[in-house]
Design a protein around this motif. Structure first.
Motif, PDB file in Angstrom:
ATOM      1  N   GLY A  35       0.794  -1.214   0.000  1.00 47.48           N
ATOM      2  CA  GLY A  35       0.000   0.000   0.000  1.00 47.48           C
ATOM      3  C   GLY A  35       0.826   1.263   0.000  1.00 47.48           C
ATOM      4  N   LEU A  36       2.126   1.159   0.289  1.00 45.77           N
ATOM      5  CA  LEU A  36       2.959   2.354   0.259  1.00 45.77           C
ATOM      6  C   LEU A  36       3.411   2.614  -1.172  1.00 45.77           C
ATOM      7  N   THR A  37       3.348   3.862  -1.579  1.00 46.29           N
ATOM      8  CA  THR A  37       3.879   4.171  -2.902  1.00 46.29           C
ATOM      9  C   THR A  37       5.311   4.682  -2.755  1.00 46.29           C
ATOM     10  N   ILE A  38       6.032   4.626  -3.842  1.00 43.66           N
ATOM     11  CA  ILE A  38       7.423   5.062  -3.758  1.00 43.66           C
ATOM     12  C   ILE A  38       7.548   6.550  -3.408  1.00 43.66           C
ATOM     13  N   PRO A  39       6.744   7.422  -4.008  1.00 48.37           N
ATOM     14  CA  PRO A  39       6.828   8.823  -3.581  1.00 48.37           C
ATOM     15  C   PRO A  39       6.605   8.994  -2.078  1.00 48.37           C
ATOM     16  N   GLU A  40       5.719   8.191  -1.519  1.00 45.83           N
ATOM     17  CA  GLU A  40       5.499   8.283  -0.069  1.00 45.83           C
ATOM     18  C   GLU A  40       6.757   7.900   0.702  1.00 45.83           C
ATOM     19  N   ILE A  41       7.419   6.855   0.220  1.00 43.57           N
ATOM     20  CA  ILE A  41       8.647   6.426   0.896  1.00 43.57           C
ATOM     21  C   ILE A  41       9.717   7.509   0.776  1.00 43.57           C
ATOM     22  N   VAL A  42       9.867   8.050  -0.419  1.00 46.07           N
ATOM     23  CA  VAL A  42      10.853   9.110  -0.624  1.00 46.07           C
ATOM     24  C   VAL A  42      10.570  10.264   0.327  1.00 46.07           C
ATOM     25  N   HIS A  43       9.302  10.582   0.470  1.00 46.77           N
ATOM     26  CA  HIS A  43       8.950  11.683   1.350  1.00 46.77           C
ATOM     27  C   HIS A  43       9.370  11.399   2.792  1.00 46.77           C
ATOM     28  N   MET A  44       9.161  10.164   3.214  1.00 48.77           N
ATOM     29  CA  MET A  44       9.570   9.800   4.580  1.00 48.77           C
ATOM     30  C   MET A  44      11.084   9.919   4.743  1.00 48.77           C
ATOM     31  N   MET A  45      11.803   9.525   3.696  1.00 46.79           N
ATOM     32  CA  MET A  45      13.259   9.556   3.790  1.00 46.79           C
ATOM     33  C   MET A  45      13.802  10.969   3.845  1.00 46.79           C
ATOM     34  N   VAL A  46      13.233  11.833   3.034  1.00 44.09           N
ATOM     35  CA  VAL A  46      13.763  13.187   2.942  1.00 44.09           C
ATOM     36  C   VAL A  46      13.174  14.074   4.030  1.00 44.09           C
ATOM     37  N   GLY A  47      11.850  14.048   4.122  1.00 42.46           N
ATOM     38  CA  GLY A  47      11.145  14.689   5.220  1.00 42.46           C
ATOM     39  C   GLY A  47      11.391  16.163   5.414  1.00 42.46           C
ATOM     40  N   ARG A  48      12.471  16.458   6.054  1.00 44.80           N
ATOM     41  CA  ARG A  48      12.696  17.842   6.458  1.00 44.80           C
ATOM     42  C   ARG A  48      13.060  18.703   5.253  1.00 44.80           C
ATOM     43  N   SER A  49      13.014  19.957   5.467  1.00 47.68           N
ATOM     44  CA  SER A  49      13.465  20.877   4.447  1.00 47.68           C
ATOM     45  C   SER A  49      14.440  21.814   5.122  1.00 47.68           C
ATOM     46  N   MET A  50      15.465  22.187   4.416  1.00 43.62           N
ATOM     47  CA  MET A  50      16.438  23.056   5.061  1.00 43.62           C
ATOM     48  C   MET A  50      16.294  24.497   4.639  1.00 43.62           C
ATOM     49  N   GLU A  51      15.456  24.742   3.641  1.00 44.73           N
ATOM     50  CA  GLU A  51      15.296  26.121   3.220  1.00 44.73           C
ATOM     51  C   GLU A  51      14.688  26.892   4.383  1.00 44.73           C
ATOM     52  N   GLY A  52      15.062  28.133   4.485  1.00 45.01           N
ATOM     53  CA  GLY A  52      14.580  28.885   5.637  1.00 45.01           C
ATOM     54  C   GLY A  52      15.633  28.872   6.719  1.00 45.01           C
ATOM     55  N   GLU A  53      16.086  27.685   7.107  1.00 42.47           N
ATOM     56  CA  GLU A  53      17.153  27.591   8.096  1.00 42.47           C
ATOM     57  C   GLU A  53      18.406  28.273   7.578  1.00 42.47           C
ATOM     58  N   HIS A  54      18.714  27.994   6.322  1.00 48.40           N
ATOM     59  CA  HIS A  54      19.899  28.596   5.737  1.00 48.40           C
ATOM     60  C   HIS A  54      19.463  29.338   4.482  1.00 48.40           C
ATOM     61  N   ALA A  55      19.066  30.567   4.666  1.00 50.82           N
ATOM     62  CA  ALA A  55      18.560  31.323   3.535  1.00 50.82           C
ATOM     63  C   ALA A  55      19.643  31.421   2.466  1.00 50.82           C
ATOM     64  N   PHE A  56      19.273  31.120   1.258  1.00 54.32           N
ATOM     65  CA  PHE A  56      20.213  31.150   0.157  1.00 54.32           C
ATOM     66  C   PHE A  56      20.687  32.572  -0.083  1.00 54.32           C
ATOM     67  N   ARG A  57      21.975  32.701  -0.337  1.00 57.74           N
ATOM     68  CA  ARG A  57      22.518  34.038  -0.573  1.00 57.74           C
ATOM     69  C   ARG A  57      22.244  34.459  -2.010  1.00 57.74           C
ATOM     70  N   GLU A  58      21.207  35.253  -2.178  1.00 58.17           N
ATOM     71  CA  GLU A  58      20.818  35.643  -3.534  1.00 58.17           C
ATOM     72  C   GLU A  58      21.802  36.639  -4.147  1.00 58.17           C
ATOM     73  N   ASP A  59      22.589  37.273  -3.271  1.00 65.41           N
ATOM     74  CA  ASP A  59      23.430  38.372  -3.757  1.00 65.41           C
ATOM     75  C   ASP A  59      24.662  37.911  -4.530  1.00 65.41           C
TER      76      ASP A  59
END
Lengths: 340, 502
Positions: B227-251
């Motif tokens: 019943g688990l789909t691969i995208p669901e598994i990938v989501h569990m593996m990656v989970g967190r997001s780091m954007e925001g924590e380390h704002a990309f230096r646009e300059d």
């Protein structure tokens, strides 16, 4: 004063203390051992604490010290040179032939002999280093091969006979004693040690020797070619074998194809007792000098006790192993201090 | 669960500077096929190594087969009935298959090895795993797949209750994989429990009943695979997001070209690799372990040989056949294996920093101590390397500080192109942030950075552009505007992407 600055200062003081400790453990540890052994024999062995005896020790130490100084370079890179004993034999033959087989005045023939010895020794060492690096053969094997090759070459060159009749001024220089207890050949040995110490401690080349022994791959990936420095280390070891051959001629006044048998093992023993690690990267040439002293003092002291040539090797063999065991403990202790 | 074969309660393990596992509780049933998933560094290997007896857990309890399980050596693990087939096979390659199989208890007669019996028993085991090789074959003659079967046969011979396989299919062809699964299914039928680790998501359904996902040393979830789909598994593996924590230096402006590689081939069998990095640009390199990222980086740097390819630094074609050439032309490589290849562990911080360019601190070959100390002190302060003194031996530095020393040594050399292979592996969050800042600053000064990492959120946070490696070649390139974890992962898991997208 703020608390942070206080902490910072505390850390600095701790670091300084660690440095002092580390220095005393690494360099001075062996020296203290030497002093204790000397004291022990002075107090217990008859005739040990006499100028004549010290003079004798200094004379006997010279050859091994010179060999061991070059050996230190090789062992620091993580290699080994088993060929120095027979390279020394070959060089004594070459040096003696140059001095006896020509009609040149000694003022020319002696320096020529020195150059010849150093040249032949360095060439043997360079061949060792080149073969080791070019075909990635363990140094143990290559120098074992050179041990035999040089020994054979010495017999061929000398027609299997000893060469005597060195110039008298040369012999006189070899017997010279300065300030009552310092034989000329001992001062030559100390000179070689000092030059080696300067190179290892203060030059770019010396830094590379240590760095390669610590992590050769890291040195390569830092954009250098370790092989050049390793070949150079073996060349230096051969060169000091050539110098040691001159010291041999000064002391024994005879060039001999069967000189130097087993000398390589004494040289290695001096380096190891002096605290240099066989794995490379750690150690010092001053330690090597002290190690050579310890070996000779033990030998002489035991002799005075009446321990014959049969018992001496038992004690000396034990000391060599003991030195390495102690070294391992010292290392663990040093790491414990560092990570405190 | 009634009577699980393995039960872990709040198991934790820490290494200096890193928490590798934290509060992991897990139960595996008898005869179950259990799949363990997670990104690199998620803690999978640590978990296996705990079970294999390579090192002890710091906290928590493990119960195996109703007994408390605290192995102190791999032998303890075998005795208890746990067998691990590691990714790196460790075999006695100059001995025969039979000797390898029965090495731990060779049949004896009068104190001598009974080779007749050894070979007979080995032959039976080989037949069971379907390996068509004589027991007297030297292991060095076998292929990787065959060696793996030998390892599995070994597990059978000791009547193992739990068989752990760490990425067994990474180096196998699809036919060999089929056979492996067949054997595993047979084992399961015999009530052997299997703990299976793989990066190939599409194959896990073949063998797994349930799946456990680890992330950053913690357990995310344990779920039935059905019943688990691969995208669901990938989501569990990656989970967190780091954007925001380390704002990309646009300059940071990208201008011109720092490095260009065209048609690089390591061997006749490997595909061509081409890539480019601009000045001021951080190019992320994504891909699975074994996808050829590290190999490409090393070949560019001249650390490993290559047979073809052109390299341009700042638009000028350069010949690079050794690290020495590469460094001379302004490249640097921060290797994956910091301790083994990057640092002189037994030497001081100052000596490590200056080793890249001793000419700069010497005159006529003699080192100038003050110049060296001055340069090292300046970099230590600039990079905020935490050490009481530049004379400290780097062995005792934390991972983050060691990595900073590696960066410092290349700054000392003045490198124009930085190739960083997993620069934040094993480094805690705080130090990571500092390293990102450092790399941004370096990029802002006009350097090009090639940043290889298995940590996707990290790549997404700091790169201008991400290129994806799979099977030795570049399979895709994603500009910052289109960054999307799932898309990049899908590219990396290329085979799966092809299967699913149609």
């Amino acid at each position: 004063m703020s608390e942070a600055a206080e902490v910072q200062r505390g850390r600095r003081a701790a670091a300084l203390w660690n440095d002092v400790l580390r220095f005393s453990m690494r360099e001075a540890g062996v020296a203290v051992a030497l002093v204790l052994i000397v004291l022990f024999f002075c107090l217990t062995a008859p005739y040990f604490a006499t100028p004549e005896n010290f003079l004798k020790i200094f004379v006997q130490i010279a050859i091994n010290t010179v060999l061991a100084s070059g050996m230190t370079f090789v062992i620091l890179t993580g290699g080994i040179d088993l060929s120095v004993g027979s390279v020394l034999a070959l060089c004594t033959v070459v040096g003696a032939l140059i001095m006896t087989d020509s009609d040149l005045p000694f003022i020319v023939s002696v320096p020529l002999a020195l150059l010849g010895c150093m040249g032949v020794g360095a060439l043997c060492g360079a061949i060792n280093g080149f073969v080791i690096e070019q075909w990635k053969v363990p140094s143990f094997i290559v120098t074992l091969g050179m041990l035999n090759v040089a020994s054979g070459a010495a017999r061929v060159t000398s027609n299997n006979s000893t060469i005597t009749g060195l110039p008298q001024p040369f012999i006189d220089f070899g017997n010279m004693i300065l300030w009552g207890v310092f034989p000329s050949i001992f001062l030559i040995a100390v000179g070689v040690i000092l030059i080696g110490w300067f190179i290892l401690r203060f030059t770019v080349f010396g830094r590379f020797i240590y760095a390669i022994g610590t992590n050769e791959e890291a040195v390569r990936l830092s954009g250098h070619a370790p092989r050049i420095y390793k070949i150079a280390a073996f060349t230096i070891s051969g060169l000091t074998a050539g110098i040691a051959a001159m010291v041999y001629l000064l002391r024994l006044n005879v060039g001999s194809p069967i000189a130097g048998v087993g000398y390589e093992l004494n040289a290695i023993a001096a380096v190891i007792i002096g605290g240099t690690s066989l794995a490379g990267g750690k150690g010092s040439i001053i330690g090597t000098l002290v190690g050579a002293c310890i070996l000779q003092v033990l030998s002489t002291g035991l002799q005075l006790f009446g321990a014959g040539d049969n018992v001496k090797p038992i004690v000396i063999g034990t000391v060599i192993v003991l030195a390495v065991v102690l070294d391992a403990y010292r290392d663990r202790f040093l790491r414990a201090i560092e990570s405190r | 669960m009634d009577d699980p074969i393995l039960s872990m309660k709040a198991v934790g393990k820490r290494f200096p500077g890193v928490i590798a596992l934290r509060g992991v509780s897990l139960e595996i049933g008898r005869g179950e096929g259990h799949v363990l998933l997670g990104e690199n560094g998620a803690g999978k290997s640590t978990l296996i190594n705990l079970l294999a007896g390579l090192y002890p857990a710091d906290e928590g309890e493990i119960v195996f087969d109703r007994e408390p399980y605290r192995p102190r050596t791999p032998t303890d693990a075998y005795r208890a009935g746990i067998r691990v087939v590691h990714q790196e096979l460790s075999m006695l390659s100059q001995m025969t298959v039979a000797e390898n199989l029965l090495f731990e208890s060779l049949p004896q007669r009068h104190g001598l090895v009974n080779y007749g019996e050894t070979n007979r028993r080995a032959a039976a085991l080989l037949e069971e795993v379907g390996l068509d090789a004589a027991p007297t074959t030297l292991v060095s003659r076998l292929g990787v797949a065959q060696m793996q079967l030998v390892e599995i046969a070994k597990a059978l011979c000791y009547d193992s209750k739990l068989l752990i396989l760490d990425e067994p299919t990474a180096t196998l062809t699809s036919k060999e994989v089929e056979r492996l699964f067949e054997i595993l299914r047979r084992l399961k039928a015999r009530a052997v429990t299997i703990l299976y680790i793989s990066h190939r998501l599409h194959e896990i359904a073949e063998i797994g009943d349930r799946v456990t996902v680890l992330r950053d040393g913690q357990l995310v979830a344990t779920q039935p695979l059905a019943g688990l789909t691969i995208p669901e598994i990938v989501h569990m593996m990656v989970g967190r997001s780091m954007e925001g924590e380390h704002a990309f230096r646009e300059d940071i402006a990208v201008s011109g070209e720092a490095l260009r590689v065209e048609g690089l081939r390591r061997t006749a069998k490997t595909p061509e690799v081409s890539l480019r990095v601009g000045k001021g640009e951080i190019v992320g390199v994504a891909g699975l372990v074994g996808s050829g990222r590290t190999e490409a980086a090393r070949a560019i740097f001249g650390a490993d040989p290559k047979i073809a390819g052109e390299i341009f630094v700042e638009g000028v074609r350069v010949d690079i056949s050794s690290p020495k050439d590469a460094v001379r032309h302004g490249l640097c490589l921060m290797t994956e294996d910091r301790k083994g290849q990057g640092l002189l562990l037994g030497m001081s911080c100052a000596h490590n920093i200056t080793v890249t360019d001793l000419k700069k601190i010497s005159r006529y070959g003699v080192l100038e101590r003050d110049a060296e100390r001055g340069a090292a002190t300046k970099l230590v302060e600039e990079l905020r390397i935490k050490t009481p003194s530049i004379d400290q031996v780097v062995r005792n530095f934390s991972g983050g500080n060691q990595q900073k020393v590696v960066i410092a040594k290349w700054l000392f050399r003045g490198s124009k192109v930085l190739i960083c292979d997993e620069p934040t592996r094993g480094i805690d969050v705080g130090a990571r942030a500092e390293i990102y800042d450092l790399l941004w600053n370096l990029a802002a000064e006009g350097r090009g950075v090639l940043f290889v990492s298995s940590d996707l959120p990290e790549l997404i946070a700091i790169s201008h552009r991400i290129i994806v490696f799979a099977k030795g070649r570049v399979v895709g390139e994603v500009p910052r505007a289109e960054f999307d974890q799932h898309r990049i992962l899908s590219l990396a898991y290329e085979e799966f992407a092809l299967e699913r997208s149609c």
